[in-house]
Design a protein around this motif. Sequence first.
Motif, short mmCIF file in Angstrom:
data_model
loop_
_atom_site.label_atom_id
_atom_site.label_comp_id
_atom_site.label_asym_id
_atom_site.label_seq_id
_atom_site.Cartn_x
_atom_site.Cartn_y
_atom_site.Cartn_z
N LEU A 18 32.51 43.34 36.60
CA LEU A 18 31.77 42.08 36.47
C LEU A 18 31.94 41.22 37.71
CD1 LEU A 18 30.04 40.16 34.84
CD2 LEU A 18 32.10 39.33 33.71
N PHE A 19 33.18 41.13 38.21
CA PHE A 19 33.42 40.34 39.42
C PHE A 19 32.69 40.94 40.62
CE2 PHE A 19 35.75 39.29 43.28
CZ PHE A 19 35.77 37.90 43.19
N LYS A 20 32.65 42.26 40.70
CA LYS A 20 31.97 42.92 41.82
C LYS A 20 30.48 42.59 41.82
CE LYS A 20 31.23 47.31 41.55
NZ LYS A 20 31.45 48.78 41.49
N TYR A 21 29.85 42.61 40.63
CA TYR A 21 28.43 42.28 40.53
C TYR A 21 28.17 40.83 40.95
CZ TYR A 21 27.63 46.64 37.96
OH TYR A 21 27.53 47.96 37.60
N ILE A 22 28.99 39.93 40.43
CA ILE A 22 28.79 38.50 40.71
C ILE A 22 29.05 38.21 42.19
CG2 ILE A 22 29.61 36.17 40.21
CD1 ILE A 22 27.94 37.43 38.02
N ASP A 23 30.09 38.82 42.75
CA ASP A 23 30.42 38.59 44.16
C ASP A 23 29.30 39.09 45.07
OD1 ASP A 23 32.34 37.81 46.25
OD2 ASP A 23 32.37 39.95 46.69
N LYS A 24 28.65 40.18 44.69
CA LYS A 24 27.54 40.70 45.49
C LYS A 24 26.37 39.72 45.50
CE LYS A 24 24.55 44.76 45.93
NZ LYS A 24 24.19 46.08 45.36
N ASP A 25 26.08 39.15 44.34
CA ASP A 25 25.01 38.14 44.28
C ASP A 25 25.38 36.89 45.07
OD1 ASP A 25 23.40 39.70 42.79
OD2 ASP A 25 23.80 38.72 40.87
N ALA A 26 26.65 36.54 45.03
CA ALA A 26 27.09 35.28 45.64
C ALA A 26 27.01 35.31 47.16
CB ALA A 26 28.52 34.96 45.21
N LYS A 27 26.95 36.49 47.75
CA LYS A 27 26.89 36.56 49.21
C LYS A 27 25.61 35.97 49.78
CE LYS A 27 29.96 40.52 49.77
NZ LYS A 27 30.10 41.93 50.21
N THR A 28 24.59 35.91 48.96
CA THR A 28 23.33 35.31 49.42
C THR A 28 23.26 33.82 49.09
OG1 THR A 28 22.23 35.86 47.32
CG2 THR A 28 22.14 37.50 49.09
N ARG A 29 24.32 33.29 48.49
CA ARG A 29 24.33 31.87 48.09
C ARG A 29 25.19 31.06 49.03
NH1 ARG A 29 22.44 31.50 42.79
NH2 ARG A 29 22.19 33.51 41.77
N HIS A 30 25.10 29.77 48.91
CA HIS A 30 25.88 28.88 49.79
C HIS A 30 27.35 28.88 49.43
CE1 HIS A 30 26.28 25.61 52.63
NE2 HIS A 30 26.96 24.92 51.73
N PHE A 31 27.67 29.03 48.12
CA PHE A 31 29.05 28.97 47.66
C PHE A 31 29.51 30.35 47.22
CE2 PHE A 31 27.28 24.79 46.82
CZ PHE A 31 28.19 23.99 47.48
N GLN A 47 37.35 42.80 24.10
CA GLN A 47 37.43 43.99 23.25
C GLN A 47 38.87 44.18 22.78
OE1 GLN A 47 35.84 47.46 25.07
NE2 GLN A 47 36.20 48.81 23.32
N GLU A 48 39.02 44.49 21.53
CA GLU A 48 40.36 44.68 20.98
C GLU A 48 41.05 45.85 21.67
OE1 GLU A 48 40.35 45.09 16.79
OE2 GLU A 48 39.30 43.19 16.41
N GLY A 49 42.29 45.62 22.06
CA GLY A 49 43.07 46.65 22.74
C GLY A 49 42.80 46.76 24.23
N GLN A 50 41.70 46.17 24.70
CA GLN A 50 41.36 46.18 26.14
C GLN A 50 40.96 44.76 26.54
OE1 GLN A 50 38.38 49.14 26.92
NE2 GLN A 50 39.63 50.84 26.17
N LEU A 51 41.95 43.95 26.84
CA LEU A 51 41.70 42.53 27.08
C LEU A 51 40.91 42.27 28.36
CD1 LEU A 51 45.16 41.04 26.01
CD2 LEU A 51 43.06 41.28 24.66
N ASP A 52 40.85 43.26 29.28
CA ASP A 52 40.09 43.09 30.52
C ASP A 52 38.64 43.55 30.38
OD1 ASP A 52 42.15 41.97 31.87
OD2 ASP A 52 42.84 43.84 32.79
N THR A 53 38.23 43.89 29.17
CA THR A 53 36.85 44.31 28.93
C THR A 53 36.16 43.27 28.07
OG1 THR A 53 37.49 46.64 29.03
CG2 THR A 53 35.36 46.13 28.00
N TYR A 54 34.95 42.87 28.49
CA TYR A 54 34.23 41.80 27.81
C TYR A 54 32.98 42.38 27.14
CZ TYR A 54 37.10 39.29 31.18
OH TYR A 54 38.13 38.84 31.94
N ILE A 55 32.68 41.86 25.94
CA ILE A 55 31.49 42.26 25.20
C ILE A 55 30.58 41.06 25.08
CG2 ILE A 55 30.62 43.14 22.99
CD1 ILE A 55 33.33 44.51 22.59
N TYR A 56 29.32 41.27 25.42
CA TYR A 56 28.32 40.20 25.38
C TYR A 56 27.80 40.06 23.96
CZ TYR A 56 24.05 37.62 26.53
OH TYR A 56 23.04 36.69 26.58
N LYS A 57 27.89 38.83 23.40
CA LYS A 57 27.50 38.60 22.00
C LYS A 57 26.12 37.97 21.88
CE LYS A 57 30.21 37.07 18.93
NZ LYS A 57 31.10 36.16 18.18
N ALA A 58 25.76 37.00 22.79
CA ALA A 58 24.54 36.21 22.59
C ALA A 58 23.30 37.07 22.69
CB ALA A 58 24.48 35.09 23.62
#
Length: 724
Positions: A677-690, A713-724
């Motif tokens: 997730l951080f890798k995806y966001i950081d890639k997008d952020a390179k084209t932004r001012h911040f 996710q239960e048992g894997q605290l570094d994994t996120y599940i999208y609910k909305a």
Amino acid sequence: MKKIISENLSPEEAKTLWKYLDDACYLIAEHQTKQLSFAELYQHAYKLILNKFGDFAYSQLQISIHNVVDKLISPLNISNDDQLLYDFVQAFEEVQHFSKLLAGILLYMEKSYILQKSLKTIKTICNESFKIKCFEKDQNLANKLLNCFLSQIRNDRNSQFIEHFKLKKALQILIDLNQEQQIKNKEYNYTIDYRINDDFYKHFLERKLIQDSRSYFKEESQSNLNKMTIEEYILFVEKRYLDEVDRVQHYIPKISHQKVLDCFIKIYITSNAQHISQGLYDFIENEKTAIIIIIFQLFVKSEEFDLFVKTFSQIIIDDLQILNQNANTLQGFIKLYEKIFSLYDKIAQYGNNEHQYKFHKAIKNAFEQVINKDNFIMMELNIYFDFLMKKETLRDEEKKLQIDKGFLIFKLVQSKDEFEQIYRKHLCVRLLDQTYSSLEVEKDLLKKLRLECGSVLTHKMETMFSDLERSSEDSQKFRQKLSQNQRDSIDLDILVLTSEQWPITDSQPIIIHTELLLWQQQFTQYYQSKNSKRKLSFNYGLGSVSLKATFDQNSKKDFVCSVFQATILMHFNKQRVYKVDELIKLTNSDKEIMQYELENLLQFKLLIQNEEENSLQLNQKFQNRSYKIKVQPKKQQSMALCSKQKVKCQELQLDSKEIALDRRFSTTKKQLDHKDLFKYIDKDAKTRHFPVEIPFFKECIENLIQKEYLIRQEGQLDTYIYKA
């Protein structure tokens, strides 16, 4: 000698004496001087003058000189083109040699007769005779010589071999022929000076030289311009110009140097300036500094320097307008500024002060024209400085370097008063929220602003820093006056801010909890004992409280909340359930403010709401992974800074990043681990001012989890599940 002086000459005897002198003239011209007695010849001339035959002798002298000169230049009529230049120089040197020897023989005549009567000297008669016979009497010879001179110069321009030294002497003869004599008399002591008069040279050769050069230059420039690129043409012109400089310095008379070079520049540069200037776009874009320097040097010498400056300025404006449409506008402006002024430093040294001033002013005006077109860059600068001040991963030296770059653009901003108002608001938020990373860097930038704009602009901001320093001292002294038990029960920091210096608005007054009110009263009493003429007015909207709480199963948490939220929570120490209307009455607030303050308390499930009874209850079973939890709502004092074309809102940064995280899930996968997730966001952020920083990224994740957009996710605290 007395015998010679006492003798009286008859006219016949005078003719006889002159016959000896006339024959001597021819022998001197033919270099047969061994059979001559110069002493005897001198006495003959002396005797003629002494016996008042000066007029006769002078008239015969002119005839003899004309005849001798006519004989000396006779080889020129039969010389071919290759030999003519050599024969011309040789003939003039022979005339000069003859003139010098004859002047020695007739020294007494020149001193006692010619100078006293202000007549033409022997040297002058010889030169005039040479000029008349070569250039005035015989037009065929004159044209032959003119064509010889011009063809020699043209051959040299075509890289053919010529004798530079001979040509130089030949051209100099045209100036020496027209020397003007000046006779001076000081106490009957006559002297003569010769002054250069270049009128004949200008009339006979210079006009034709410039005309012929213009024709040659025009033909050559058009031929090369049609078959060369602009870069190739510029390099060719530079080489040709240096060759022409070398040429004029070698053999063309000095008075024509600048005229020939001006003619060159006019044909090669001025006439083609519009076409050449079009190449600047490519040269600047591709950083071809060497070519730009050459163009600058050539345009400095031409009449079209203003066109160079105008074209250069327009290129800057066009580039700035393109950058103004990109995401990283300010960064692009800074890079272009550094690039252009680095180029300026390299090329401006080749012009004089006037060129440097005009060029620098044009560049500055180009930047100012775009920067001050609207307030967008001014707003961007504020965001840029605010970002640098908050960035913790940069060292102070790196921050100062980046600030210096931004300050280059700030100097061109005209609406500095408006900049100060917005910058002061950013500074206010950083100082009150303590989001600045270095107080030293903050003060360093403030110092720069003061030096650039004066103390009037920075006075309020300087007062803000002074308030913080005084508040720290007052808080420390107040704590020292407290007992040990009181210090253990509360850690109190109060900022005393000078009204009208801080860009803050008063929050709606509320009734805070009695325990908090007690400490407020104690500090007020202490402060006014030290500052009796000052009045304190508390702004609860800007304050924060750290509350320690214990829940079921001895679960201990530390909540960072607003003063209003702390007041609400502290009331639950007295009873477990409150109606919302009761809390509104206890705090002397209204329904809107109460809902705003309760929002985070309910989202964190710290309070449980019974909507039917409109009541609130403290959640004794509250659980959270973190020990320290921030439930404080964003301060209303945060600013939304928006430009006309692009909206970049400082107070909405967090939400916009959260939305970006949310969108990343919805457009890719419903489940991602922390690193991906951080890798995806950081890639997008390179084209932004911040750029995205890890602490800020974690904060966004936590907020999305609290708002139930994401779950771990239960048992894997570094994994996120999208609910909305």
